[in-house]
Scaffold this motif. Structure first.
Motif, PDB file in Angstrom:
ATOM      1  N   ALA A  90      38.388  59.252  49.961  1.00  0.00           N
ATOM      2  CA  ALA A  90      39.192  58.310  50.747  1.00  0.00           C
ATOM      3  C   ALA A  90      38.444  56.990  50.957  1.00  0.00           C
ATOM      4  O   ALA A  90      39.072  55.939  51.171  1.00  0.00           O
ATOM      5  CB  ALA A  90      39.556  58.921  52.094  1.00  0.00           C
ATOM      6  N   TYR A  91      37.125  57.031  50.871  1.00  0.00           N
ATOM      7  CA  TYR A  91      36.336  55.806  51.047  1.00  0.00           C
ATOM      8  C   TYR A  91      36.686  54.754  50.004  1.00  0.00           C
ATOM      9  O   TYR A  91      36.716  53.543  50.301  1.00  0.00           O
ATOM     10  CB  TYR A  91      34.843  56.136  50.982  1.00  0.00           C
ATOM     11  N   PHE A  92      36.960  55.190  48.807  1.00  0.00           N
ATOM     12  CA  PHE A  92      37.176  54.244  47.719  1.00  0.00           C
ATOM     13  C   PHE A  92      38.487  53.472  47.871  1.00  0.00           C
ATOM     14  O   PHE A  92      38.642  52.402  47.289  1.00  0.00           O
ATOM     15  CB  PHE A  92      37.120  54.971  46.377  1.00  0.00           C
ATOM     16  N   VAL A  93      39.396  53.987  48.668  1.00  0.00           N
ATOM     17  CA  VAL A  93      40.615  53.227  48.986  1.00  0.00           C
ATOM     18  C   VAL A  93      40.237  52.009  49.819  1.00  0.00           C
ATOM     19  O   VAL A  93      40.694  50.888  49.549  1.00  0.00           O
ATOM     20  CB  VAL A  93      41.625  54.117  49.755  1.00  0.00           C
ATOM     21  N   VAL A  94      39.383  52.237  50.824  1.00  0.00           N
ATOM     22  CA  VAL A  94      38.898  51.137  51.660  1.00  0.00           C
ATOM     23  C   VAL A  94      38.055  50.173  50.835  1.00  0.00           C
ATOM     24  O   VAL A  94      38.240  48.945  50.907  1.00  0.00           O
ATOM     25  CB  VAL A  94      38.059  51.698  52.836  1.00  0.00           C
ATOM     26  N   HIS A  95      37.153  50.724  50.051  1.00  0.00           N
ATOM     27  CA  HIS A  95      36.253  49.909  49.228  1.00  0.00           C
ATOM     28  C   HIS A  95      37.041  49.007  48.282  1.00  0.00           C
ATOM     29  O   HIS A  95      36.773  47.795  48.188  1.00  0.00           O
ATOM     30  CB  HIS A  95      35.330  50.827  48.436  1.00  0.00           C
ATOM     31  N   ASP A  96      38.001  49.581  47.582  1.00  0.00           N
ATOM     32  CA  ASP A  96      38.772  48.802  46.606  1.00  0.00           C
ATOM     33  C   ASP A  96      39.614  47.733  47.282  1.00  0.00           C
ATOM     34  O   ASP A  96      39.784  46.622  46.750  1.00  0.00           O
ATOM     35  CB  ASP A  96      39.672  49.723  45.783  1.00  0.00           C
ATOM     36  N   ASP A  97      40.144  48.040  48.479  1.00  0.00           N
ATOM     37  CA  ASP A  97      40.946  47.063  49.224  1.00  0.00           C
ATOM     38  C   ASP A  97      40.087  45.863  49.614  1.00  0.00           C
ATOM     39  O   ASP A  97      40.490  44.695  49.431  1.00  0.00           O
ATOM     40  CB  ASP A  97      41.520  47.743  50.472  1.00  0.00           C
ATOM     41  N   VAL A  98      38.889  46.152  50.141  1.00  0.00           N
ATOM     42  CA  VAL A  98      37.977  45.077  50.549  1.00  0.00           C
ATOM     43  C   VAL A  98      37.520  44.271  49.334  1.00  0.00           C
ATOM     44  O   VAL A  98      37.473  43.027  49.373  1.00  0.00           O
ATOM     45  CB  VAL A  98      36.772  45.654  51.312  1.00  0.00           C
ATOM     46  N   GLN A  99      37.199  44.955  48.244  1.00  0.00           N
ATOM     47  CA  GLN A  99      36.733  44.267  47.037  1.00  0.00           C
ATOM     48  C   GLN A  99      37.819  43.356  46.455  1.00  0.00           C
ATOM     49  O   GLN A  99      37.531  42.262  45.961  1.00  0.00           O
ATOM     50  CB  GLN A  99      36.287  45.285  45.989  1.00  0.00           C
ATOM     51  N   LYS A 100      39.065  43.815  46.527  1.00  0.00           N
ATOM     52  CA  LYS A 100      40.181  43.004  46.023  1.00  0.00           C
ATOM     53  C   LYS A 100      40.311  41.726  46.849  1.00  0.00           C
ATOM     54  O   LYS A 100      40.493  40.619  46.306  1.00  0.00           O
ATOM     55  CB  LYS A 100      41.469  43.806  46.082  1.00  0.00           C
ATOM     56  N   LYS A 101      40.195  41.874  48.161  1.00  0.00           N
ATOM     57  CA  LYS A 101      40.280  40.706  49.041  1.00  0.00           C
ATOM     58  C   LYS A 101      39.097  39.763  48.796  1.00  0.00           C
ATOM     59  O   LYS A 101      39.252  38.525  48.821  1.00  0.00           O
ATOM     60  CB  LYS A 101      40.302  41.148  50.513  1.00  0.00           C
ATOM     61  N   PHE A 102      37.910  40.346  48.550  1.00  0.00           N
ATOM     62  CA  PHE A 102      36.747  39.503  48.318  1.00  0.00           C
ATOM     63  C   PHE A 102      36.861  38.760  46.984  1.00  0.00           C
ATOM     64  O   PHE A 102      36.332  37.638  46.842  1.00  0.00           O
ATOM     65  CB  PHE A 102      35.457  40.325  48.349  1.00  0.00           C
ATOM     66  N   THR A 103      37.525  39.348  46.008  1.00  0.00           N
ATOM     67  CA  THR A 103      37.772  38.652  44.743  1.00  0.00           C
ATOM     68  C   THR A 103      38.637  37.422  45.002  1.00  0.00           C
ATOM     69  O   THR A 103      38.373  36.334  44.442  1.00  0.00           O
ATOM     70  CB  THR A 103      38.489  39.589  43.748  1.00  0.00           C
ATOM     71  N   ASP A 104      39.655  37.572  45.851  1.00  0.00           N
ATOM     72  CA  ASP A 104      40.490  36.411  46.229  1.00  0.00           C
ATOM     73  C   ASP A 104      39.653  35.357  46.948  1.00  0.00           C
ATOM     74  O   ASP A 104      39.822  34.149  46.723  1.00  0.00           O
ATOM     75  CB  ASP A 104      41.631  36.858  47.146  1.00  0.00           C
ATOM     76  N   LEU A 105      38.734  35.835  47.822  1.00  0.00           N
ATOM     77  CA  LEU A 105      37.859  34.897  48.540  1.00  0.00           C
ATOM     78  C   LEU A 105      36.963  34.134  47.561  1.00  0.00           C
ATOM     79  O   LEU A 105      36.776  32.919  47.694  1.00  0.00           O
ATOM     80  CB  LEU A 105      37.018  35.678  49.549  1.00  0.00           C
ATOM     81  N   THR A 106      36.417  34.845  46.575  1.00  0.00           N
ATOM     82  CA  THR A 106      35.541  34.217  45.579  1.00  0.00           C
ATOM     83  C   THR A 106      36.305  33.164  44.785  1.00  0.00           C
ATOM     84  O   THR A 106      35.784  32.047  44.525  1.00  0.00           O
ATOM     85  CB  THR A 106      34.969  35.278  44.618  1.00  0.00           C
ATOM     86  N   ASN A 107      37.518  33.492  44.388  1.00  0.00           N
ATOM     87  CA  ASN A 107      38.341  32.531  43.647  1.00  0.00           C
ATOM     88  C   ASN A 107      38.609  31.289  44.502  1.00  0.00           C
ATOM     89  O   ASN A 107      38.553  30.147  44.002  1.00  0.00           O
ATOM     90  CB  ASN A 107      39.662  33.170  43.229  1.00  0.00           C
ATOM     91  N   GLU A 108      38.894  31.536  45.781  1.00  0.00           N
ATOM     92  CA  GLU A 108      39.149  30.411  46.691  1.00  0.00           C
ATOM     93  C   GLU A 108      37.890  29.557  46.843  1.00  0.00           C
ATOM     94  O   GLU A 108      37.952  28.315  46.818  1.00  0.00           O
ATOM     95  CB  GLU A 108      39.600  30.943  48.051  1.00  0.00           C
ATOM     96  N   PHE A 109      36.777  30.205  46.987  1.00  0.00           N
ATOM     97  CA  PHE A 109      35.501  29.492  47.152  1.00  0.00           C
ATOM     98  C   PHE A 109      35.184  28.659  45.911  1.00  0.00           C
ATOM     99  O   PHE A 109      34.629  27.555  46.002  1.00  0.00           O
ATOM    100  CB  PHE A 109      34.390  30.510  47.406  1.00  0.00           C
ATOM    101  N   ASP A 110      35.544  29.180  44.727  1.00  0.00           N
ATOM    102  CA  ASP A 110      35.245  28.492  43.464  1.00  0.00           C
ATOM    103  C   ASP A 110      36.300  27.455  43.089  1.00  0.00           C
ATOM    104  O   ASP A 110      36.233  26.853  42.016  1.00  0.00           O
ATOM    105  CB  ASP A 110      35.128  29.508  42.324  1.00  0.00           C
ATOM    106  N   GLY A 111      37.301  27.295  43.953  1.00  0.00           N
ATOM    107  CA  GLY A 111      38.291  26.254  43.709  1.00  0.00           C
ATOM    108  C   GLY A 111      39.446  26.657  42.826  1.00  0.00           C
ATOM    109  O   GLY A 111      40.202  25.790  42.370  1.00  0.00           O
TER     110      GLY A 111
END
Length: 349
Positions: free
Chosen positions: A133-154
């Motif tokens: 069940a941890y990997f559901v949380v992990h993948d959700d956070v990682q997906k959001k962080f990918t969006d954050l990285t894209n936003e940070f990189d313009g």
């Protein structure tokens, strides 16, 4: 006449010797199955069963002897068949087979059970595995962080580089997930880096996020430290018992009190594995079913039961060599019956 008497006595003595072997084997198997019954009672039951079975075979032999006159020959024959079937084929032979098989294999079976259980307990002790069940949380956070990285990189929603409003918004979304899992596990926004493009800021966000995820994983999705300590204690007991069983096997002597003690230690290990099954990776479905059953029964305990041993044989769980013990049991009993029939053979006057 004297020669005939000597033959009869010789046959009777041979019967007693073989009967003693058979009754010992039957009593041993019965005692393992019905431990609540006092052993003298089990012996009495065993001897009575064997005498009845022997008499049943004698009735069959006498009924088939055409040189011997008797009333109700057919009835005598079928009564003998019924007695032999019930008291030998369903009682003596299966239990004797079980004892011979048990004595030769129980040591290895206990060692195998101890080793397998210890392997699964080691996973709990080391807190090696993570609840899926941890990997559901992990993948959700990682997906959001990918969006954050894209936003940070313009290349995100705003099209601007750096740590701006949209990065803060995504961090809030990430923190909602983290805080829901574990209070205090969050990523702090760097106000000093507002609208600045600094890769170190992004790296700092990622490090905070990874630490939060590790904290969540350790506290929420790994086996508790209390359970790990219980597993460690079970492993310690198994280690001591393994040494004891090894000596027993090497000396070729079976001590039922040691087997009983070992079964108790193994069952404790089974219970620990069952209670923490989310954190155990089983080698196969067979083991998973065994260690997570509603009513736990160790492999060692199944060998104590003549009924379970025969069921497992018919299910193909034991090799064809099991038939050797069946044959040995049959030979001992049949030889005893032959000597009994000879010793008490009816003869015309």
């Amino acid at each position: 006449m004297k020669t005939e008497n000597l033959k009869n006595w010789g046959a009777f003595i041979a019967f007693l010797i073989l009967a003693a072997i058979s009754c010992w084997a039957t009593e041993h198997s019965f005692h393992l199955l019905i431990k609540w019954m006092p052993e003298p009672f089990v012996w009495g039951l065993t001897i009575a069963f064997f005498i009845v079975a022997s008499y049943g075979t004698k009735m069959i032999v006498d009924a088939l002897n055409k040189d011997l006159w008797m009333d109700h020959r057919r009835r005598t024959f079928w009564i003998g068949v019924v007695l032999a079937l019930i008291f030998w084929l369903l009682m003596s032979m299966p239990t004797n087979t079980h004892t011979f098989f048990y004595n030769h294999n129980i040591g290895n079976k206990v060692q195998e059970d101890l080793a397998t259980t210890s392997t699964y307990l080691e996973q709990i002790k080391s807190r090696k595995n993570v609840d899926s069940a941890y990997f559901v949380v992990h993948d959700d956070v990682q997906k959001k962080f990918t969006d954050l990285t894209n936003e940070f990189d313009g290349i995100g929603k705003s099209g601007k580089k750096g740590s701006g409003e949209y990065v803060r918004e995504i961090l809030r979304s990430i923190n909602e997930v983290l805080e829901k899992e574990l209070s205090g596990s969050s990523v702090k926004f760097n106000d000093a880096a507002w609208n600045k493009f600094d890769p170190h800021v992004l790296s700092n966000y990622e490090n905070q996020m990874n630490r939060a995820l590790e904290q969540i994983k350790d506290q929420n999705y790994k086996v508790s430290k209390t359970a790990a300590a219980e597993a460690a204690e079970d492993i310690r007991k198994i280690g001591l018992m393994t040494d004891t069983i090894k000596v027993m096997v090497e000396t070729g002597s079976i001590h039922e009190d040691v087997i009983t003690q070992a079964e108790g230690v193994i069952l404790s290990g089974y219970t620990c594995v069952k209670n923490n099954q989310k954190y155990v990776k089983f080698d196969n479905q067979k083991d998973k079913k065994l260690y997570t059953a509603e009513n736990l029964e160790t492999n060692t305990k199944r060998m104590l039961s003549v009924i379970d041993v025969w069921i497992d044989f018919f299910k193909g769980k034991y090799p064809i060599s099991f038939l050797f013990y069946v044959l040995l049991s049959i030979l001992v009993d049949v030889a005893a019956f032959i000597f009994f029939d000879f010793a008490f053979k009816k003869r015309e006057n």
